[in-house]
Design an enzyme around this catalytic site. Structure first.
Site, PDB file in Angstrom:
ATOM      1  N   HIS A   1      31.506   3.455  24.835  1.00  0.00           N
ATOM      2  CA  HIS A   1      31.829   2.110  25.313  1.00  0.00           C
ATOM      3  C   HIS A   1      31.888   1.098  24.183  1.00  0.00           C
ATOM      4  O   HIS A   1      32.612   0.114  24.273  1.00  0.00           O
ATOM      5  CB  HIS A   1      30.791   1.664  26.349  1.00  0.00           C
TER       6      HIS A   1
ATOM      7  N   GLU B   1      19.714   1.877  31.848  1.00  0.00           N
ATOM      8  CA  GLU B   1      20.786   1.597  32.811  1.00  0.00           C
ATOM      9  C   GLU B   1      21.176   2.898  33.519  1.00  0.00           C
ATOM     10  O   GLU B   1      21.181   2.980  34.745  1.00  0.00           O
ATOM     11  CB  GLU B   1      21.983   1.012  32.064  1.00  0.00           C
ATOM     12  N   HIS B   2      21.526   3.908  32.746  1.00  0.00           N
ATOM     13  CA  HIS B   2      21.934   5.216  33.277  1.00  0.00           C
ATOM     14  C   HIS B   2      20.912   6.267  32.864  1.00  0.00           C
ATOM     15  O   HIS B   2      20.526   6.341  31.698  1.00  0.00           O
ATOM     16  CB  HIS B   2      23.296   5.638  32.712  1.00  0.00           C
TER      17      HIS B   2
ATOM     18  N   HIS C   1       0.158 -32.475  57.314  1.00  0.00           N
ATOM     19  CA  HIS C   1       0.327 -31.138  57.882  1.00  0.00           C
ATOM     20  C   HIS C   1      -0.520 -31.002  59.156  1.00  0.00           C
ATOM     21  O   HIS C   1      -0.034 -30.541  60.203  1.00  0.00           O
ATOM     22  CB  HIS C   1      -0.106 -30.059  56.891  1.00  0.00           C
TER      23      HIS C   1
END
Length: 437
Positions: free
Chosen positions: A264, A331-332, A424
């Site tokens: 890549h 990632e992988h 409240h």
């Protein structure tokens, strides 16, 4: 030798940190370079976008619209080979089938106690920008991995940005994939300048609430700098992978799979982790031969990866291999071991886990159906793959019946008084007074 070998227990803390850090240091340095680009696009819009497209992508967009026309979609479809069309149709349908199961099914209420109902109402975000890289190749696969879940979620406005080729055209397979996914807004532009355009908007590109998609260190740097303006989505930077293999693995297949993510780009990382010195030696031998078969451009990327963020790590056993994986949070991740299922339960941090030799990273990247846009840079410790959920936000929905209110109010009043929040508790006391008549 192309593949450097490291023995994990012998590495210094500094070398371990460098391997685990991978390209994150480069991304931090890139932030200084992209900051002025972002500001220029913010102030000058399309003009700045076109200038940076010429400077960084070599495409002169003078006289060309930033938005891709319908006619260009038609020409792209007509120009594509039939086999490529069939492959895109097959892959997109698989991705669609996988992601349809993630679509929320309306408001689902849970009875907390009798008369107390709580649930969530899901709604798609209004707009999303999808970044599809091109610098080191064409990536229609990234386009449909992003577009399919966004469309299923029901995002009203989807804008795709992608770098044009030198002639200013957008990759035809990307345009065909966009059409198959049902997205017609595609714009010419890449890098940090495209992320800035999606964040601030230009004359041609409307601003988006969220930007999702992988990219170079400059794209990642731009998303980090713009995180106060947009939701930058999951951190998806330079590609990274780990193959865990034992002595039963086929060294040729391990070598081939190790190279997949490395091609890549130079800033990718790719590691083999093994407890077998024999396998390490055989994979290393295959690597020298295999490298010569790879086209020169990709060969250069791979050499860079294995001289920087890649190599072979020798560990004592599979337990130590998993410890390294969990530290890295890749990632992988692929498991080529005798019993990969036995290891899955021990893996805490990984974007995806591929089991066995029949699931190389390539089939997961393209066509299995599970999303291949995954967290990088160690962010798989807290982030997950892109999904329909990335394009949906939720509102809590609560309903209380008359019979449950009294007990609920009593406990709430006690807690509000303890914390010192007068109004409240007073809101409940007013109601109690009215109830008492």
């Amino acid at each position: 030798m192309i593949l450097q070998k490291y023995t994990w227990k012998d590495l210094s803390d500094e070398r371990k940190e460098a391997l685990l850090d991978r390209s994150e240091t480069d991304i931090r340095n890139a932030m200084e370079k992209v900051a002025p680009i972002i500001e220029d696009v913010r102030t000058r819009g399309d003009a700045a976008l076109k200038e940076y497209t010429l400077k960084f992508d070599g495409a002169d967009l003078a006289g060309m619209p930033v938005r891709v026309s319908d006619a260009e979609f038609d020409r792209a479809e007509a120009s594509l080979d039939g086999k490529v069309k069939e492959a895109l149709e097959y892959a997109i349908e698989n991705v669609r089938r996988f992601h349809m199961s993630q679509k929320p099914k309306g408001i689902e209420m849970v009875e907390i106690r009798p008369g107390i109902l709580a649930g969530e109402a899901s709604r798609p975000i209004e707009s999303a920008g999808l970044y599809v890289p091109r610098g080191r190749g064409s990536f229609p696969s990234m386009l449909y991995m992003l577009a399919v879940p966004a469309v299923i979620a029901g995002v009203e406005h989807i804008a795709i940005v992608t770098p044009p080729g030198p002639d200013g055209t957008v990759d035809p397979a990307c345009l065909y994939a966009a059409r198959l996914c049902g997205v017609s807004n595609v714009y010419r532009g890449g890098g940090a300048q495209a992320i800035a355009a999606l964040a601030y908007g230009t004359e041609s590109i409307p601003p988006c609430q969220k930007v999702v998609g992988p990219g170079s260190m400059y794209v990642t740097a731009a998303k980090r700098l713009l995180a106060q303006i947009i939701d930058p989505g999951l951190p998806a930077g330079p590609s990274e992978s780990i193959v865990v293999a034992d002595e039963t693995a086929d060294p040729e297949l391990v070598c081939a799979d190790l190279f997949i993510e490395a091609e890549h780009g130079s800033d990718s990382s790719a590691l083999l982790i093994t407890d077998s010195s024999r396998l390490a030696d055989e994979v290393s031998a295959y690597a020298e031969e295999y490298l010569l078969r790879i086209p020169e451009e990709r060969r250069g990327y791979i050499r860079d990866v294995f001289s920087g963020y890649g190599g072979i790590i020798l560990v004592d056993d599979m337990q130590q291999a998993i410890e390294v994986v969990n530290l890295f949070a890749p990632e992988h991740l692929q498991l080529q071991t005798a019993s990969p299922l036995d290891l899955v339960a021990k893996i805490r941090n990984a974007g995806e886990i591929l089991l066995g030799s029949k699931v190389p990273f390539s089939v997961a990247n393209y066509a299995v159906g599970a999303n291949a846009v995954l967290p990088t840079g160690g962010k798989a410790k807290t982030w997950s793959a892109v999904s329909v959920r990335d394009f949906i936000h939720y509102s809590s929905v609560v309903q209380v019946g008359d019979g449950a209110y009294k007990e609920l109010a009593e406990h709430t009043t006690a807690l509000a008084d303890y914390e010192g929040f007068f109004t409240h508790a007073e809101a409940l006391r007013i109601r109690q007074k009215r109830s008492n008549g």
